[in-house]
Scaffold this active site. Structure first.
Site, PDB file in Angstrom:
ATOM      1  N   TYR A 133      13.812  25.641  24.534  1.00  0.00           N
ATOM      2  CA  TYR A 133      15.219  26.017  24.326  1.00  0.00           C
ATOM      3  C   TYR A 133      15.583  26.021  22.845  1.00  0.00           C
ATOM      4  O   TYR A 133      16.674  25.593  22.490  1.00  0.00           O
ATOM      5  CB  TYR A 133      16.121  25.084  25.136  1.00  0.00           C
ATOM      6  N   ASP A 175      18.428  19.057  37.374  1.00  0.00           N
ATOM      7  CA  ASP A 175      19.609  19.848  37.062  1.00  0.00           C
ATOM      8  C   ASP A 175      19.916  20.889  38.144  1.00  0.00           C
ATOM      9  O   ASP A 175      20.041  22.070  37.858  1.00  0.00           O
ATOM     10  CB  ASP A 175      19.368  20.527  35.698  1.00  0.00           C
ATOM     11  N   GLU A 202       8.622  19.545  34.086  1.00  0.00           N
ATOM     12  CA  GLU A 202       9.142  18.693  33.009  1.00  0.00           C
ATOM     13  C   GLU A 202       8.943  17.193  33.241  1.00  0.00           C
ATOM     14  O   GLU A 202       9.896  16.409  33.138  1.00  0.00           O
ATOM     15  CB  GLU A 202      10.617  19.005  32.748  1.00  0.00           C
ATOM     16  N   GLU A 248      10.443  28.616  31.085  1.00  0.00           N
ATOM     17  CA  GLU A 248      11.899  28.525  30.887  1.00  0.00           C
ATOM     18  C   GLU A 248      12.241  28.824  29.439  1.00  0.00           C
ATOM     19  O   GLU A 248      11.553  28.360  28.523  1.00  0.00           O
ATOM     20  CB  GLU A 248      12.450  27.131  31.223  1.00  0.00           C
TER      21      GLU A 248
END
Ligand code: BDP
Length: 608
Positions: free
Chosen positions: A474, A167, A418, A512
């Site tokens: 998240y 990303d 990740e 994150e």
């Protein structure tokens, strides 16, 4: 051992390092014919370009901005006549993602991997006292065997486009400084420092690698220039009485100078500033100089307007000023090794760095940030290409650790971001990479990797390799966002309870967490994308972190808004910045400043 020295190009009594940066020639090579057509002898119809830079955002047409394939650089320079007899090199801070380097039409070097330095040794190709032509063919295609991972596909019309599994925008080119270097024939090739503390004294084990057999000596000077220690021999121990340690946001650097002594004086001399500190993980503590630290900071990017991913001293300075202002003490070099100058600044400023190799996209998806939370699995490490990927991963790791091993600021190696971890085949791959990191690092720094949302206590097959368990989470954004935030908090706590149940006795770090936030969008009551929702989300996350003693750090995603590929989930890039891409604060920046400046000094046993 690497075939070229990774030492930073510094001048000394015996060394020359001349910046080649400036305006170079530039030409895209969409047909990939330049090598066969002799472009190394001169580009047929070049444009001009600044070096360093990322080419994409300099151009106004889409095909150039999104270009995938070969592209060429060319410049000319004189190599002084009196450099003859020395080892001459062209040292690239990076060439993203791979390069072939030619001097005077002949191949001098090739390098794979876009975020680490390499040196093209040109001694025998150089023309002394004359002009030399340097040509570089760079290629920015993505694949599943090189780092970072992705695909390059050819459209019906023959145009190639990149499909990153990550990303951030695939900025590429000669994005860091380029130096012309001259070294003596017998030179210092590498050195390693490994500090230990004995009461108030420091013992620094050292090893120096040279290309010859003349005797070597090393001395250490303090900031006032006074001699603090010295030793003779290629390996040994420096004893520094009452050493002033390198501490978080209170950095102190000694100057280490190495010399090869010849019959007629100094053959080679190399100097580098370095801090003295120890780092280790014990139980749930991350210990710096034996004392627990709590990490406060960011996942970052090398990314800014116009220059893209290119090293910019001004942007670097601004970023450090903002990080100091907000009360941070750390950052992660997500998702690739940053410019060496940034680590040098972290050493000077006393920032703790989680240093990441470009092992990102090892999860087959163009939107892994979305799909990971759906439970999608991709068996990434069970492909016919896995062996080739591992080889490139290990090579990049060796280059990273060789480059960065002496930085006091580097306290943790991050070996993946990740990756897919839910298939058994991932484990042997991980084991090899983790073992190699320990073999390569004399300081045996702790190792980690950032776990994606579907790498959970009961699904992840690889967390056991980590000395620090780093989570990218998240809850409240990709999962149960907005009006469901209470559910998000409950789900988040449930996951952390499950980690607790495992009784790992290791520190956990949030590498994150964050929400996309459009600066200037205000909503009462809050709604996703507003500055108010970013605050609500952050407060919820911090409430959760603060109730688990094993959470030893928070690095919010992201320091600043940054550019990504275009798509339905990205509006002019990723907006999870606490600062805008122009480095101005969103409301959350003031909230972080308050939180980080007021966390008590003994927070979770820490002093950070
Ligand atoms: C994670 C990635 C990071 C993304 C982030 C996001 O590690 O590169 O930018 O999520 O979705 O998947 O913002």
């Amino acid at each position: 051992m690497l075939e070229y020295s990774m030492l930073y190009p510094r001048e000394s009594v015996s060394r020359r390092a001349k910046r080649l940066d400036g305006i170079w020639k530039f030409q895209l090579d969409p047909a990939g014919k330049g090598k066969a057509a002799g472009w190394a002898n001169g580009l047929p119809s070049p444009d001009w370009i600044p070096v360093p830079s990322s080419f994409s955002d300099l151009y106004t047409d889409k095909q150039t901005r999104e270009y995938a394939g070969d592209f060429w650089y060319e410049t000319q320079f004189v190599i002084p006549a009196d450099w003859e007899g020395r080892e001459i090199g062209v040292r690239f801070g990076c060439a993203t993602h791979r390069a072939s380097v030619y001097l005077n039409g002949r191949i001098a070097a090739t390098h794979e991997g876009g975020f680490l330095p390499f040196c093209a040794r040109i001694t025998s190709l150089a023309r002394y006292g004359e002009e030399n032509r340097l040509a570089v063919c760079v290629n920015n295609e993505l694949s599943e065997t090189t780092l970072p991972c992705g695909r390059t596909v050819e459209l019906a019309g023959g145009r190639k486009i990149n499909k990153p599994y990550f990303d951030f925008f695939n900025y590429s080119g000669l994005q860091r400084p380029v130096y012309l270097t001259a070294l003596p024939r017998e030179s210092i090739f590498d050195f390693t420092l490994c500090p230990r503390l004995e009461g108030t004294d420091a013992e620094v084990d050292y090893e120096i690698v040279t290309t010859g057999e003349h005797p070597v000596e090393i001395e250490v000077r303090d900031a006032s220039g006074a001699l603090a220690a010295s030793a003779k021999g290629k390996r040994g121990t420096l004893h520094i009485p009452h050493a002033r340690l390198w501490r978080v946001r209170d950095a102190y650097l000694y100057q280490f100078t190495m010399r090869i002594a010849g019959e007629n004086g100094v053959i080679d001399e190399y100097s580098e500033p370095a801090g003295i500190r120890t780092v280790e993980v014990r139980g749930e503590d991350i210990l710096l100089n034996g004392e627990p630290v709590y990490l406060k900071g960011f996942g970052k990017h090398e990314d800014s307007d116009t220059v893209g991913r290119s090293f910019s001293p001004a942007v670097m300075k601004r970023d450090f000023e903002l990080m100091k202002w907000v009360g941070a003490n750390s950052f992660r070099t997500s998702h690739y090794p940053y410019s060496e100058e940034i680590l040098q600044a972290a050493d000077r400023e006393g920032f703790l760095v989680v240093d990441e190799v470009a092992a990102v996209g090892m999860f087959e998806s163009l939107m892994n940030f979305m799909e990971a939370s759906t439970g999608k699995q991709t068996a990434f490490f069970e492909k016919p290409t896995t062996a080739a990927l591992l080889e490139n991963h290990l090579r990049a790791l060796e280059e990273l650790i060789t480059r960065d091993k002496n930085h006091a600021s580097v306290i943790l190696w991050s070996l993946f971001n990740e990756p897919e971890t839910t298939h058994a085949a991932a484990a042997p791959y991980f084991e090899t990479v983790f073992r190699r990191a320990h073999e390569l690092d004399a300081q045996k720094r702790p190792r980690t990797f950032a776990l994606i949302m579907n790498s959970l206590p009961h699904t992840c097959q690889c967390y056991q390799f980590s000395d620090v368990v780093s989570l990218n989470r998240y809850y409240g954004w990709y999962v149960l966002g907005g009006n469901e935030i209470e559910e998000a908090e409950a789900a988040f706590r449930k996951e952390l309870d499950a980690w607790k149940e495992l009784g790992l006795r290791k520190p956990f770090l949030f590498t994150e967490y964050g929400t996309d936030t459009a600066p200037g969008i205000h909503k009462l009551p809050s709604a996703m994308w507003s500055e108010e929702y970013q605050l609500e989300y952050l407060k919820m996350n911090h409430r959760v972190f603060d109730s688990y003693p094993f959470v030893r750090g928070e690095q919010v995603w992201n320091f600043a808004d940054f550019m990504t590929s275009e798509g339905i989930l990205r509006m002019d890039g990723n907006k999870k910045g606490i600062f805008t891409r122009q480095r101005q604060p969103k409301a959350a920046a003031f909230y972080f400043k308050e939180r980080w400046e007021s966390l008590p000094s003994g927070f979770k046993g820490g002093n950070g």
